[in-house]
Design an enzyme around this catalytic site. Structure first.
Site, PDB file in Angstrom:
ATOM      1  CE  LYS A  61      -3.523   2.501   2.622  1.00  0.00           C
ATOM      2  NZ  LYS A  61      -4.560   2.443   3.672  1.00  0.00           N
ATOM      3  CG  HIS A 113      -8.585 -28.387 -34.119  1.00  0.00           C
ATOM      4  ND1 HIS A 113      -7.713 -27.327 -33.937  1.00  0.00           N
ATOM      5  CD2 HIS A 113      -8.493 -28.721 -35.426  1.00  0.00           C
ATOM      6  CE1 HIS A 113      -7.135 -27.038 -35.094  1.00  0.00           C
ATOM      7  NE2 HIS A 113      -7.577 -27.873 -36.006  1.00  0.00           N
TER       8      HIS A 113
END
Length: 529
Positions: A140, A281
């Protein structure tokens, strides 16, 4: 915020001590004062470094088995104070709080503890409290504080100090803050997921998950899409944990298809014989069992040789030289197996674009776990499809009983159908697929596509009839009408396995009886959308 902050004072408290003494020695050589706790302080002193215990600045000893040691204003004030705010500076002077410019913390090894199967109390004790609190405070206040949570960032910190004459820049601190918040988020996700499982909460109010970057990818499914590969730390053998022996980096589609191939082939117990799956695929274009890995590969390849070109090959047993010699006869993207012998590696070495992955084992097809799929505004979570049907679970509903060979083929086809996109139809004969219809909007269309592929292969192999003649067929879900059964009979199928449960089951069963097919019901479906 200050663009450049000189680094004078560091607090180090780490569980993973890899590279710790080297890093701290380099800091000390740059005149940085080191504060530390517990095992970290001990390791640094043993390395000959001068260390100040956090207890000296808090005025409190570590207590409650180390649960309380850094949760104190002398620590958090030093991390959170805004150095350009006169009130904050005055408070620091009034209470004797020194600023902390660098925080180096890696957390208690909670994820590793869970992965080892530790008991509940041990897992609880490995939930870090002080570490995340300090990390969040430092992140922070990144306008003034640099935070490091990963060992791999030690060199980056030292390089930054060298480049900035003992200081860090704001962009560097911002990057480190982002890494820090991602780490605490991932840590809390691991704790909350474990706790939900521990108390049997299947649908927790909030579901969190996280991953660690394994590799950046050139692009996603298509070149205009950005992509990256993240790993969760799950111990399940597969593409995420595999060793790549050779070949180009895996692409997004490679990773997706390789995972599909290995999960499929793992359905077949290696102790019961070799099996091979060829994927294109994300759908299988050939799956077979055989007396050897070579035979399994050849039989899988003969299901659809056209689609196998440029595909992914998965084996449930180690890859040997003879099988590798056969595989390199056509272009293959990836081969994945539990292991590979030296002959196989030597043969593949001549194919620089072919990737070889070994995993050291097979994933457990019966294990649980969650799978996720994103939708707009959210995601769907569900248990992994580990559904399994034994022969004893089958219900024969036709006048004609399946033979033992047909039952074996039905079970084989059912196993493969679980890994075929819906609507799925799988024709099988002698424990090998001979036709696969996948991903169609109509089940009849899938049935016809599987037959057509078998006809094409029969022509290529010089056979006088499609391999679907005399085959057993699996359907991943029920037949809504009798037309699907009629299409199977036209293809020459002799037996069919399906979940049942249609409003027209009686009509479907009657069609099977009329056409002389044996039919068994599983009571379980395997949709894969």
């Amino acid at each position: 915020m200050t663009a450049s902050v000189a680094l004078r004072r560091a607090l180090i408290s780490v569980s993973d001590k890899t590279g710790l003494t080297e890093f701290a020695t380099a800091l000390a050589a740059r005149g940085v004062q080191i504060l530390s706790t517990g095992g970290s302080a001990k390791a640094l002193r043993e390395a000959g470094l001068q260390v100040t215990d956090v207890a000296e600045i808090t005025g409190f000893p570590e207590m409650m088995d180390g649960r309380v040691k850094t949760l104190h204003p002398a620590v958090h004030g030093g991390l959170l104070a805004l150095r350009d705010n006169p009130d904050h500076v005055a408070a620091m002077v009034q209470h004797g709080i020194g600023g902390i410019d660098l925080l180096v913390v890696n957390l208690y090894l909670f994820e590793e503890t869970v992965a080892k199967g530790a008991d509940h109390d041990t897992c609880i004790e490995n939930i870090d409290i002080g570490g995340p609190a300090m990390i969040r405070a430092a992140a922070k206040n990144h306008g003034f504080v640099t935070v490091v949570v990963d060992v791999q960032d030690y060199d980056a910190v030292l390089a930054e100090l060298d480049a900035q004459d003992g200081a860090t820049t704001l962009p560097f601190r911002q990057r480190q803050a982002q890494i820090a918040y991602a780490r605490t988020a991932a840590y809390d996700a691991a704790v909350s997921t474990w706790m939900a499982e521990a108390i049997g909460e299947a649908t927790p109010r909030r579901r969190a998950f996280a991953g660690t970057l394994a590799q950046g990818l050139r692009y996603g499914e298509n070149p205009h899409q950005q992509a990256a590969f993240y790993v969760t730390g799950e111990t399940r053998p597969g593409v995420a944990s595999a060793r790549q022996w050779q070949g180009k980096e895996l692409s997004y589609n490679n990773i997706n298809d390789t995972d599909a191939a290995f999960e499929l082939v793992a359905e077949f117990d290696a102790s019961q014989g070799p099996a091979c799956a060829i994927i294109k695929h994300a759908n299988p274009c050939g799956v077979a069992q055989g007396a050897s890995a070579l035979e399994a590969y050849r039989r899988a390849f003969d299901c659809d040789r056209t689609s196998a070109f440029g595909g992914i090959i998965a084996l449930n047993r180690p890859l040997d030289g003879a099988t590798a010699e056969e595989i390199v006869k056509i272009f293959t993207e990836v081969v994945i197996a539990p292991d590979a012998d030296e002959d196989a590696k030597r043969i593949f070495a001549g194919k620089k674009n072919l990737r070889l992955l070994t995993t050291g084992g097979l994933p457990d097809s019966l294990a649980g776990g969650l799978t996720f799929r994103q939708v707009a505004g959210g995601f769907l979570a569900q248990g992994r499809d580990n559904g399994h049907v034994a022969r004893a679970d089958l219900r024969i509903v036709t006048e004609r009983q399946p033979s033992e060979d047909e039952l074996a083929d039905l079970m084989f086809a059912w196993t493969v159908a679980k890994h075929v996109k819906s609507n799925a139809i799988v024709y099988a004969k002698d424990l090998a697929t001979v036709g696969i219809g996948a991903g169609q909007m109509s089940r009849v269309d899938s049935t016809r596509i599987g037959r057509r592929k078998s006809e094409d292969m029969a022509q290529a192999l010089g056979l006088d009839q499609p391999l679907t003649v005399g085959s057993a067929v699996a359907s991943d879900a029920f037949f809504p009408f009798a037309d699907g059964i009629e299409a199977l009979a036209e293809a020459g199928a002799r037996a069919v396995i399906q979940p049942g449960g249609s409003m027209r089951d009686d009509e479907v069963i009657a069609a099977a009886n009329r056409l002389g097919l044996a039919m068994v019901l599983t009571g379980q479906r395997h949709f894969r959308h």
